[in-house]
Each structure stands twice: as C-alpha cells, then as structure tokens.
Scaffold this motif. Structure first.
Motif, PDB file in Angstrom:
ATOM      1  N   ASP A   1       0.835  -1.238  -0.071  1.00 29.32           N
ATOM      2  CA  ASP A   1      -0.045   0.041   0.152  1.00 29.32           C
ATOM      3  C   ASP A   1       0.384   1.059   0.126  1.00 29.32           C
ATOM      4  OD1 ASP A   1      -2.893  -1.460   0.580  1.00 29.32           O
ATOM      5  OD2 ASP A   1      -1.765  -1.956   2.066  1.00 29.32           O
ATOM      6  N   SER A   2       1.927   0.748   0.325  1.00 35.16           N
ATOM      7  CA  SER A   2       3.191   2.554   0.453  1.00 35.16           C
ATOM      8  C   SER A   2       4.665   2.217   0.151  1.00 35.16           C
ATOM      9  CB  SER A   2       2.633   3.445   1.989  1.00 35.16           C
ATOM     10  OG  SER A   2       2.532   2.401   2.992  1.00 35.16           O
ATOM     11  N   ILE A   3       5.128   3.181  -0.025  1.00 34.81           N
ATOM     12  CA  ILE A   3       6.475   3.577   0.089  1.00 34.81           C
ATOM     13  C   ILE A   3       6.795   4.871   0.616  1.00 34.81           C
ATOM     14  CG2 ILE A   3       8.480   3.607  -1.800  1.00 34.81           C
ATOM     15  CD1 ILE A   3       6.003   2.287  -3.460  1.00 34.81           C
ATOM     16  N   TRP A   4       7.822   4.103   1.030  1.00 35.22           N
ATOM     17  CA  TRP A   4       8.392   5.180   2.705  1.00 35.22           C
ATOM     18  C   TRP A   4       9.990   5.018   1.811  1.00 35.22           C
ATOM     19  CZ3 TRP A   4       5.263   7.323   6.465  1.00 35.22           C
ATOM     20  CH2 TRP A   4       3.569   6.760   5.903  1.00 35.22           C
ATOM     21  N   VAL A   5      10.762   6.750   2.272  1.00 35.01           N
ATOM     22  CA  VAL A   5      12.085   7.085   2.014  1.00 35.01           C
ATOM     23  C   VAL A   5      12.783   7.103   4.163  1.00 35.01           C
ATOM     24  CG1 VAL A   5      12.000   7.954  -0.029  1.00 35.01           C
ATOM     25  CG2 VAL A   5      11.434   9.158   1.562  1.00 35.01           C
ATOM     26  N   CYS A   6      13.204   6.808   4.079  1.00 34.38           N
ATOM     27  CA  CYS A   6      14.061   8.526   5.121  1.00 34.38           C
ATOM     28  C   CYS A   6      14.799   9.173   5.112  1.00 34.38           C
ATOM     29  CB  CYS A   6      14.763   7.175   6.415  1.00 34.38           C
ATOM     30  SG  CYS A   6      14.458   5.474   6.822  1.00 34.38           S
ATOM     31  N   ASP A   7      15.181  10.102   5.868  1.00 31.02           N
ATOM     32  CA  ASP A   7      16.024  11.140   6.178  1.00 31.02           C
ATOM     33  C   ASP A   7      17.193  11.875   6.868  1.00 31.02           C
ATOM     34  OD1 ASP A   7      16.208  13.915   4.546  1.00 31.02           O
ATOM     35  OD2 ASP A   7      15.699  14.852   6.949  1.00 31.02           O
ATOM     36  N   HIS A   8      17.995  11.107   6.853  1.00 35.54           N
ATOM     37  CA  HIS A   8      19.738  11.722   6.916  1.00 35.54           C
ATOM     38  C   HIS A   8      20.631  12.137   5.781  1.00 35.54           C
ATOM     39  CE1 HIS A   8      18.969   9.127  10.545  1.00 35.54           C
ATOM     40  NE2 HIS A   8      17.995   8.141   9.520  1.00 35.54           N
ATOM     41  N   PHE A   9      21.861  12.897   6.683  1.00 34.97           N
ATOM     42  CA  PHE A   9      22.641  12.763   5.594  1.00 34.97           C
ATOM     43  C   PHE A   9      23.677  11.554   5.869  1.00 34.97           C
ATOM     44  CE2 PHE A   9      21.614  17.214   6.842  1.00 34.97           C
ATOM     45  CZ  PHE A   9      22.370  18.177   5.793  1.00 34.97           C
ATOM     46  N   PHE A  10      23.352  11.660   6.713  1.00 35.45           N
ATOM     47  CA  PHE A  10      24.534   9.988   6.868  1.00 35.45           C
ATOM     48  C   PHE A  10      24.269   9.146   8.469  1.00 35.45           C
ATOM     49  CE2 PHE A  10      26.884  13.055   8.915  1.00 35.45           C
ATOM     50  CZ  PHE A  10      27.571  12.948  10.208  1.00 35.45           C
ATOM     51  N   TYR A  11      24.539   8.065   8.570  1.00 35.97           N
ATOM     52  CA  TYR A  11      23.875   7.068   9.659  1.00 35.97           C
ATOM     53  C   TYR A  11      25.075   6.317  10.811  1.00 35.97           C
ATOM     54  CZ  TYR A  11      22.476   4.543  13.614  1.00 35.97           C
ATOM     55  OH  TYR A  11      22.610   3.941  15.011  1.00 35.97           O
ATOM     56  N   ARG A  12      25.351   7.088  11.316  1.00 34.98           N
ATOM     57  CA  ARG A  12      26.834   7.153  12.776  1.00 34.98           C
ATOM     58  C   ARG A  12      26.951   6.072  13.639  1.00 34.98           C
ATOM     59  NH1 ARG A  12      30.515  12.115  13.727  1.00 34.98           N
ATOM     60  NH2 ARG A  12      30.949  10.963  12.014  1.00 34.98           N
ATOM     61  N   PRO A  13      26.977   4.805  13.174  1.00 34.51           N
ATOM     62  CA  PRO A  13      26.727   3.376  14.687  1.00 34.51           C
ATOM     63  C   PRO A  13      27.786   3.873  15.409  1.00 34.51           C
ATOM     64  CG  PRO A  13      27.400   2.336  12.821  1.00 34.51           C
ATOM     65  CD  PRO A  13      27.366   4.383  11.648  1.00 34.51           C
ATOM     66  N   PRO A  14      27.211   3.306  17.255  1.00 32.19           N
ATOM     67  CA  PRO A  14      28.042   3.384  18.033  1.00 32.19           C
ATOM     68  C   PRO A  14      29.512   2.594  17.249  1.00 32.19           C
ATOM     69  CG  PRO A  14      26.059   2.521  18.675  1.00 32.19           C
ATOM     70  CD  PRO A  14      26.171   2.413  17.105  1.00 32.19           C
ATOM     71  N   GLU A  15      29.626   1.603  16.514  1.00 34.84           N
ATOM     72  CA  GLU A  15      30.698   1.387  16.060  1.00 34.84           C
ATOM     73  C   GLU A  15      30.858   1.182  14.881  1.00 34.84           C
ATOM     74  OE1 GLU A  15      31.225  -2.315  18.091  1.00 34.84           O
ATOM     75  OE2 GLU A  15      31.015  -1.781  19.875  1.00 34.84           O
ATOM     76  N   GLY A  16      31.722   1.195  14.379  1.00 38.54           N
ATOM     77  CA  GLY A  16      32.028   1.012  12.848  1.00 38.54           C
ATOM     78  C   GLY A  16      31.515   3.115  11.925  1.00 38.54           C
ATOM     79  N   PRO A  17      32.270   2.530  10.590  1.00 38.63           N
ATOM     80  CA  PRO A  17      32.529   4.005  10.318  1.00 38.63           C
ATOM     81  C   PRO A  17      30.775   4.382   9.387  1.00 38.63           C
ATOM     82  CG  PRO A  17      33.037   2.892   8.401  1.00 38.63           C
ATOM     83  CD  PRO A  17      32.939   1.409  10.027  1.00 38.63           C
ATOM     84  N   PRO A  18      30.465   5.617   9.319  1.00 40.46           N
ATOM     85  CA  PRO A  18      29.307   6.836   9.151  1.00 40.46           C
ATOM     86  C   PRO A  18      28.685   5.557   7.442  1.00 40.46           C
ATOM     87  CG  PRO A  18      30.904   8.110   9.525  1.00 40.46           C
ATOM     88  CD  PRO A  18      31.973   7.152   9.494  1.00 40.46           C
ATOM     89  N   GLN A  19      27.318   5.352   7.645  1.00 49.86           N
ATOM     90  CA  GLN A  19      26.828   5.387   6.465  1.00 49.86           C
ATOM     91  C   GLN A  19      26.291   6.144   5.829  1.00 49.86           C
ATOM     92  OE1 GLN A  19      24.420   1.751   7.948  1.00 49.86           O
ATOM     93  NE2 GLN A  19      26.001   0.196   8.694  1.00 49.86           N
ATOM     94  N   GLY A  20      26.708   5.727   4.341  1.00 49.57           N
ATOM     95  CA  GLY A  20      26.182   6.787   4.120  1.00 49.57           C
ATOM     96  C   GLY A  20      24.003   6.686   3.387  1.00 49.57           C
ATOM     97  N   MET A  21      23.711   7.937   2.948  1.00 49.94           N
ATOM     98  CA  MET A  21      22.484   7.676   2.918  1.00 49.94           C
ATOM     99  C   MET A  21      21.840   8.542   1.640  1.00 49.94           C
ATOM    100  SD  MET A  21      19.316   7.460   5.154  1.00 49.94           S
ATOM    101  CE  MET A  21      19.875   6.394   6.435  1.00 49.94           C
ATOM    102  N   HIS A  22      21.308   8.301   0.463  1.00 49.02           N
ATOM    103  CA  HIS A  22      20.801   9.242  -0.587  1.00 49.02           C
ATOM    104  C   HIS A  22      19.703   9.767   0.198  1.00 49.02           C
ATOM    105  CE1 HIS A  22      22.261   7.126  -3.613  1.00 49.02           C
ATOM    106  NE2 HIS A  22      21.938   6.140  -3.314  1.00 49.02           N
ATOM    107  N   GLU A  23      19.460  11.348  -0.886  1.00 50.49           N
ATOM    108  CA  GLU A  23      18.516  12.397  -0.198  1.00 50.49           C
ATOM    109  C   GLU A  23      17.077  12.436  -0.109  1.00 50.49           C
ATOM    110  OE1 GLU A  23      16.649  15.681   0.565  1.00 50.49           O
ATOM    111  OE2 GLU A  23      16.463  15.183  -1.455  1.00 50.49           O
TER     112      GLU A  23
END
Length: 302
Positions: free
Chosen positions: A44-66
């Motif tokens: 029924d629906s399609i959803w996006v999230c809104d981040h510049f990036f996500y930095r987990p507690p451990e490990g490098p930041p993860q990129g994300m499309h706008e």
C-alpha cells in the motif's frame, strides 16, 4: 485468519542507505526496482528516511541518498502506492521550504504524498553540518505552526523565536490537504501530535510488547488531554522484518525473524491493537523479502 474490519495497510522502506544494499550503496536502479515490485505485488505504501548519514556506535558512518529527491523520483516511477517519509527532519529545511517541497511532490505523485515529520535525534549529523541541537522540540512546534496552515492553503504570519513568516503562502496552492504524520513518543511530542497531526508513527518493533502498549496508552492520554476524537488520528507502526533464511542465527534485536505464517500472525496482532498501517523495514531488501511479506498478507486475510 480472516479479519472482520478493514485490513491494516502494509508499506515498506525502500533501500537508500549503505546498509540496505547487497554489500554496497543502493543505486537508483535498485531503489526504483524495489519500489515498483512492492507496488506490483499490492503493498500500500512506499517510504523513505531522511539522513545526511548514520553513524553507528561502532564502525564508520553509513551514507544515505537524500530523501526528498528520492520521494519525488519514486512518485514519478509509481502510480498507486502512497509515498511517505519516516521521517523528514524538521531541522534540516526551513518550514516554508518543507511545505513547498511537499506540495510539489504531491503534484508529481498525483495526490499520493504524505508528509512525515520529526524533531530528530542523531547528533552527529547536526554537529557535522552545523545545525543547532538546542530546543529541538520548541523549534519543531514553531515549524508545525507554519507548515500546517501552508499545507491547508492558508496565508501564514508567525513570529517565533526560531522561525518567522510574514503573510506567506504557497503558489501554486496545494491541490488538497496533504496529511501530516508525526513520529513521537515523549509527552510533549505526543501533545503536538494530538494538536497538529493527521497520523502518528511509533517504531521500531517486532511482536507487540509492553513498550508498544505503553506508547499507545500515552497517545490516548494525549488525545484525551487535547479533547480530540481518537478516531481522527491514523496510527502507524514501524516493524523490523528479517528473512530467517538469510540472517545470522546470533543476530540480536527486535526484528520478526520467524516463518511467513508467524509474520502473518504478528501483522494481525498489530492490527488488533488498532494500528491502521505497518511500515516494514526488510533485511535483506530484495524482491524475495517483498514476496514473503505479500505471502504473509495473503495468510492474514485469507
């Protein structure tokens, strides 16, 4: 497992971050194919999230499309499914711009856009790009007092501490009242939900638990305090669903990992709690996982 009332609507988050692809950042081709297949199988629906990036507690930041760019592209690539966001960060865009983007995306989608909003939480993004981290709920409330009237086609004059509008209006005006969803759990955010929102989201969950039931009780209290009819608010819940054939046995978390028939029972359980929509984040994000959700929906309603 037939359900007497209207079945709960089911949507999915699209692949758009580094952790969503098959060991790489999803391409637009990946995201579009996933969304089109979701629509083709009846979701029924399609959803996006809104981040510049996500930095987990451990490990490098993860990129994300706008998020807005993808929402507009998905609106142009699909024809039936609702397009939503969990959620747009109110801090990242001026409230006038946020409303303007929502109205234009709604035109592209031919009336299928929902505007999901949140006060936000991920401090590394704020620090990296210079956004203020103070008084986020105060800023969010002021933004709502501009965005909401603009989406109703009204002129807005507002003088706040953080945001101002002087006889502002959207031209061309919105073709319809675009629904606003707020993601909220704290008392003040729930109060703002009861005052301003058409829909509410709580996330992320597997099977219903005490935390989810407490959130529903807190929402009902906020609605009662505002004197609002509970039936006028759409309730959405975010669910994590992992394919047990693909996930490591030792993985921890709250995701639903059991077989398709169990997933069907869990969808039924969330509907029984009064949720109108489930928004599913799948792992892995591929057509096989989408088909598994479709099978669970068939079991739930069959």
């Amino acid at each position: 497992m037939a359900i007497d009332s209207d079945p709960m609507r089911i949507g999915v988050i699209v692949p758009m971050s580094q952790g969503d692809g098959p060991g790489r950042m999803p391409t637009w081709t990946d995201t579009r194919a996933f969304a089109v297949h979701a629509e083709d199988i009846g979701l029924d629906s399609i959803w996006v999230c809104d981040h510049f990036f996500y930095r987990p507690p451990e490990g490098p930041p993860q990129g994300m499309h706008e998020a807005w760019t993808l929402a507009g592209a998905l609106a142009a690539s699909t024809s039936r499914a609702e397009i939503g966001q969990l959620v747009m960060c109110a801090s990242f865009r001026h409230p006038g711009l946020m409303a303007k983007m929502a109205v234009t995306a709604d035109v592209v989608s031919e009336g299928r856009m929902l505007l999901g909003l949140g006060a936000w939480w991920h401090d590394p993004e704020y620090v990296a790009f210079g956004y203020p981290t103070d008084h986020r709920v105060d800023r969010f409330e002021e933004a709502l007092r501009i965005i909401g009237p603009l989406l109703r086609g009204e002129r807005v004059s507002f003088e706040g501490r953080y945001h101002q509008a002087r006889d502002a209006e959207l031209l061309p005006p919105p073709r319809r009242r675009i629904p606003i969803l707020i993601a909220a759990k704290g008392p003040r955010m729930l109060q703002l939900t009861a005052r301003h929102a058409d829909a509410w989201n709580t996330a992320w969950f597997g099977a219903p638990d005490d935390r989810l039931r407490q959130g529903l009780a807190d929402l009902e209290r906020a609605m009662d305090d505002e004197g609002r009819d509970p039936q006028t608010l759409r309730r959405t819940v975010g669910l994590e669903v992992d394919d047990p054939d693909f996930m490591e046995p030792e993985k921890e978390g709250i995701a639903l990992r059991e077989a398709t028939d169990h997933l069907a029972r869990m969808l039924y359980a969330h509907q029984a709690l009064g949720f109108d929509d489930a928004v599913v984040v799948l792992q892995p994000m591929n057509e096989r996982s989408l088909d598994r959700v479709a099978e669970a929906i068939q079991l739930r309603t069959g």
